[in-house]
Scaffold this motif. Structure first.
Motif, PDB file in Angstrom:
ATOM      1  N   UNK A 185       0.829  -1.204   0.000  1.00 24.60           N
ATOM      2  CA  UNK A 185       0.000   0.000   0.000  1.00 24.60           C
ATOM      3  C   UNK A 185       0.867   1.258   0.000  1.00 24.60           C
ATOM      4  N   UNK A 186       1.692   1.395  -1.003  1.00 26.34           N
ATOM      5  CA  UNK A 186       2.568   2.563  -1.115  1.00 26.34           C
ATOM      6  C   UNK A 186       2.483   3.082  -2.540  1.00 26.34           C
ATOM      7  N   UNK A 187       2.914   4.295  -2.722  1.00 27.59           N
ATOM      8  CA  UNK A 187       2.921   4.878  -4.051  1.00 27.59           C
ATOM      9  C   UNK A 187       4.024   4.249  -4.878  1.00 27.59           C
ATOM     10  N   UNK A 188       3.741   3.940  -6.111  1.00 28.40           N
ATOM     11  CA  UNK A 188       4.755   3.339  -6.961  1.00 28.40           C
ATOM     12  C   UNK A 188       4.261   3.134  -8.364  1.00 28.40           C
ATOM     13  N   UNK A 189       5.216   2.996  -9.294  1.00 25.73           N
ATOM     14  CA  UNK A 189       4.862   2.829 -10.711  1.00 25.73           C
ATOM     15  C   UNK A 189       4.109   1.533 -10.948  1.00 25.73           C
ATOM     16  N   UNK A 229      -6.992  -1.375   6.051  1.00 29.02           N
ATOM     17  CA  UNK A 229      -5.871  -2.310   6.206  1.00 29.02           C
ATOM     18  C   UNK A 229      -4.516  -1.627   6.087  1.00 29.02           C
ATOM     19  N   UNK A 230      -4.513  -0.317   5.836  1.00 28.58           N
ATOM     20  CA  UNK A 230      -3.258   0.412   5.680  1.00 28.58           C
ATOM     21  C   UNK A 230      -2.479   0.435   6.982  1.00 28.58           C
ATOM     22  N   UNK A 231      -1.159   0.299   6.865  1.00 25.23           N
ATOM     23  CA  UNK A 231      -0.322   0.369   8.061  1.00 25.23           C
ATOM     24  C   UNK A 231      -0.310   1.784   8.638  1.00 25.23           C
ATOM     25  N   UNK A 232      -0.196   2.766   7.744  1.00 23.41           N
ATOM     26  CA  UNK A 232      -0.225   4.161   8.175  1.00 23.41           C
ATOM     27  C   UNK A 232      -1.567   4.770   7.749  1.00 23.41           C
ATOM     28  N   UNK A 233      -2.434   4.989   8.704  1.00 22.35           N
ATOM     29  CA  UNK A 233      -3.767   5.514   8.416  1.00 22.35           C
ATOM     30  C   UNK A 233      -3.754   7.035   8.541  1.00 22.35           C
ATOM     31  N   UNK A 234      -3.159   7.679   7.528  1.00 15.42           N
ATOM     32  CA  UNK A 234      -3.182   9.141   7.481  1.00 15.42           C
ATOM     33  C   UNK A 234      -3.779   9.586   6.153  1.00 15.42           C
ATOM     34  N   UNK A 240      -3.605   8.132  -1.573  1.00 13.28           N
ATOM     35  CA  UNK A 240      -2.864   7.391  -2.591  1.00 13.28           C
ATOM     36  C   UNK A 240      -3.519   6.035  -2.850  1.00 13.28           C
ATOM     37  N   UNK A 241      -3.927   5.371  -1.782  1.00 15.92           N
ATOM     38  CA  UNK A 241      -4.578   4.073  -1.934  1.00 15.92           C
ATOM     39  C   UNK A 241      -5.893   4.192  -2.699  1.00 15.92           C
ATOM     40  N   UNK A 242      -6.715   5.189  -2.381  1.00 18.97           N
ATOM     41  CA  UNK A 242      -7.983   5.410  -3.081  1.00 18.97           C
ATOM     42  C   UNK A 242      -7.722   5.748  -4.547  1.00 18.97           C
ATOM     43  N   UNK A 243      -6.671   6.521  -4.791  1.00 13.56           N
ATOM     44  CA  UNK A 243      -6.317   6.872  -6.175  1.00 13.56           C
ATOM     45  C   UNK A 243      -5.996   5.619  -6.977  1.00 13.56           C
TER      46      UNK A 243
END
Length: 285
Positions: A185-189, A229-234, A240-243
């Protein structure tokens, strides 16, 4: 059943399904009637008369409310009974019958072979998707066994129908989307690429079988529940996850259907459905 080794279970189940499928296309004869036959004949005629150039025509005319319907209806070899279902037929042959007939000519044998490949592939994708959500191997194994034991699937192998490709694209879309949700669950290509691919497959599934409204409802729910389920809920990580899991797939699905789905102009669907609904209301009243 969960104690059977995977190296034995997979070849046994999928091999048996392949053998049953081959037996079905050899010994079970089915005659396409009504919608299936009209759709099949339309695909044959378009592939023979226009070839791959029809793709450009389909896209250009699908952007207008009635152009594709009128264009096909004006062709000298199109019967008048195609009127109501023209755009729906055009959509359902686009990623199935049309490319097969364009590549191999008017040989129904290749349709049967394609049906077998899609049927087995659907089972594999379904099996792998269920495995992603359930740790208990017996659930995925019983599910795929039930799928391959369902008799209607083998009867459809001899028909130019929309059910087999529709199920395949649905299984493929669920598999790819499940893979998207399982990525870190992180930003990435990688997540962006998978999100775009997922959206395109969702769009093709909608074009083939009309499941778009379901996807528009389920993906936001998947994004909401997945965000928990995100580790960092900010705000940043959730956005980013919704995107990646909702906005990009839905945007790509919309663009795919915008350019390729002729039946999004649903006037003809209303012409078919409303008389039956009105008759039902009158009978109840």
């Amino acid at each position: 059943i969960k104690n059977i080794d995977e190296s034995l279970f997979a070849p046994l189940v999928f091999g048996s399904a392949f053998i049953l499928s081959c037996i079905s296309i050899v010994f079970l004869g089915s005659q396409a009637t009504s919608d299936f036959e009209r759709m099949n004949q339309l695909a044959i005629n378009i592939s023979q008369h226009f070839g791959w150039s029809y793709l450009k025509t389909h896209v250009l005319l699908s952007l207008h409310s009635s152009s594709l319907k009128e264009w096909i209806a004006a062709l000298p070899w199109v019967p008048s009974e195609y009127n109501h279902f023209t755009r729906l037929y055009a959509d359902r042959i686009l990623f199935y019958l049309f490319p097969i007939y364009t590549l191999f000519g008017n040989h129904f044998f290749y349709i049967k072979i394609t049906n077998v490949i899609l049927h087995i592939s659907t089972g594999i994708l379904f099996y792998k998707t269920v495995q992603k959500f359930f740790a208990d191997r017996s659930i995925s194994r019983l599910s795929v066994i039930y799928f391959f034991l369902f008799p209607i699937g083998y009867l459809n192998l001899n028909l130019p129908n929309h059910d087999i490709p529709g199920l395949f694209f649905l299984a493929l879309s669920l598999f790819v989307y499940a893979h998207l949700l399982s990525l870190p669950k992180v930003q990435g290509t990688n997540r962006i690429i998978i999100a775009v691919i997922s959206g395109i497959i969702l769009g093709i599934t909608d074009i083939q079988r009309g499941y778009g409204i379901i996807f528009y409802m389920l993906l936001p729910l998947a994004g909401i529940f997945g965000s928990f389920t995100l580790e960092k809920k900010n705000f940043y990580s959730t956005s980013i996850f919704i995107l990646h899991s909702v906005l990009i797939p839905l945007a790509c699905m919309y663009l795919c259907t915008y350019f390729f789905k002729a039946s999004k102009h649903d006037g003809e669907i209303h012409e078919i459905i409303f008389p039956y609904v009105n008759s039902l209301i009158q009978s109840l009243s």
